[in-house]
Design a protein around this motif. Sequence first.
Motif, PDB file in Angstrom:
ATOM      1  N   CYS A  55      -4.565  -1.681  12.788  1.00 50.90           N
ATOM      2  CA  CYS A  55      -5.388  -2.203  11.551  1.00 50.90           C
ATOM      3  C   CYS A  55      -4.996  -1.336  10.749  1.00 50.90           C
ATOM      4  CB  CYS A  55      -6.836  -2.673  11.617  1.00 50.90           C
ATOM      5  SG  CYS A  55      -7.465  -3.061   9.938  1.00 50.90           S
ATOM      6  N   ARG A  67       4.919  -5.386   2.241  1.00 51.34           N
ATOM      7  CA  ARG A  67       4.539  -6.269   3.457  1.00 51.34           C
ATOM      8  C   ARG A  67       6.039  -7.005   3.859  1.00 51.34           C
ATOM      9  NH1 ARG A  67      -0.492 -10.207   2.934  1.00 51.34           N
ATOM     10  NH2 ARG A  67       1.055 -11.360   3.984  1.00 51.34           N
ATOM     11  N   ALA A  72       6.256  -5.695   9.984  1.00 50.88           N
ATOM     12  CA  ALA A  72       5.660  -6.565  11.079  1.00 50.88           C
ATOM     13  C   ALA A  72       6.376  -6.272  12.512  1.00 50.88           C
ATOM     14  CB  ALA A  72       5.470  -7.881  10.909  1.00 50.88           C
ATOM     15  N   LEU A 104      -2.104  -6.092  18.206  1.00 51.89           N
ATOM     16  CA  LEU A 104      -1.575  -7.197  17.435  1.00 51.89           C
ATOM     17  C   LEU A 104      -2.458  -7.973  16.647  1.00 51.89           C
ATOM     18  CD1 LEU A 104       1.219  -8.692  19.505  1.00 51.89           C
ATOM     19  CD2 LEU A 104       1.414  -6.813  18.011  1.00 51.89           C
ATOM     20  N   ALA A 105      -3.814  -8.000  16.951  1.00 51.83           N
ATOM     21  CA  ALA A 105      -4.898  -8.554  16.396  1.00 51.83           C
ATOM     22  C   ALA A 105      -5.313  -7.543  15.289  1.00 51.83           C
ATOM     23  CB  ALA A 105      -6.079  -8.906  17.261  1.00 51.83           C
ATOM     24  N   ALA A 108      -2.549  -7.511  12.569  1.00 47.97           N
ATOM     25  CA  ALA A 108      -2.643  -8.942  11.664  1.00 47.97           C
ATOM     26  C   ALA A 108      -3.961  -8.579  10.696  1.00 47.97           C
ATOM     27  CB  ALA A 108      -3.186  -9.963  12.354  1.00 47.97           C
ATOM     28  N   TRP A 111      -2.621  -6.291   7.808  1.00 53.77           N
ATOM     29  CA  TRP A 111      -1.504  -7.097   7.064  1.00 53.77           C
ATOM     30  C   TRP A 111      -2.269  -7.847   5.999  1.00 53.77           C
ATOM     31  CZ3 TRP A 111       3.617  -6.727   7.380  1.00 53.77           C
ATOM     32  CH2 TRP A 111       4.421  -7.731   6.982  1.00 53.77           C
ATOM     33  N   VAL A 112      -3.451  -8.678   6.561  1.00 47.05           N
ATOM     34  CA  VAL A 112      -4.139  -9.602   5.666  1.00 47.05           C
ATOM     35  C   VAL A 112      -4.862  -8.514   4.481  1.00 47.05           C
ATOM     36  CG1 VAL A 112      -6.153 -10.967   5.610  1.00 47.05           C
ATOM     37  CG2 VAL A 112      -4.289 -11.255   7.135  1.00 47.05           C
TER      38      VAL A 112
END
Length: 125
Positions: A55, A67, A72, A104-105, A108, A111-112
């Motif tokens: 994160c 982004r 990614a 990866l979680a 994500a 990223w958000v």
Amino acid sequence: MSSGLARWRAVGSRRDVAFWAAVLLSAVVLLVPRAPTPGPDVPGLDKVVHAGIFCLLALTACRRFGRRTAVALALVGYAVGTELAQGLVLPERSAEVLDVGADLAGAAVGWVLARGSTRPRVASQ
């Protein structure tokens, strides 16, 4: 040099420092030859650490580079690569598919969270 440009460069350098600090932290946590001695036996703590690191990596990478698809893909590659290194190169560590999932979680989520960030530093011409 205008004060606005100087301020923008300072923001860019803080983003650089934050990103590279996150990379260094992740490398130490994920790639030291021996996993840190466990503290209290908390189920799933390892996955929380993986998710938290990724994160932070995603958030700082997005703030530094924007982004972009390349960011990614780099995060996915780093998640898989660090697990392969743990399984193949570091005999006292082991690779786990669930760690990649946690990575990866976490990426994500970062990223958000980065969605509201300002744009990456623009090089002066």
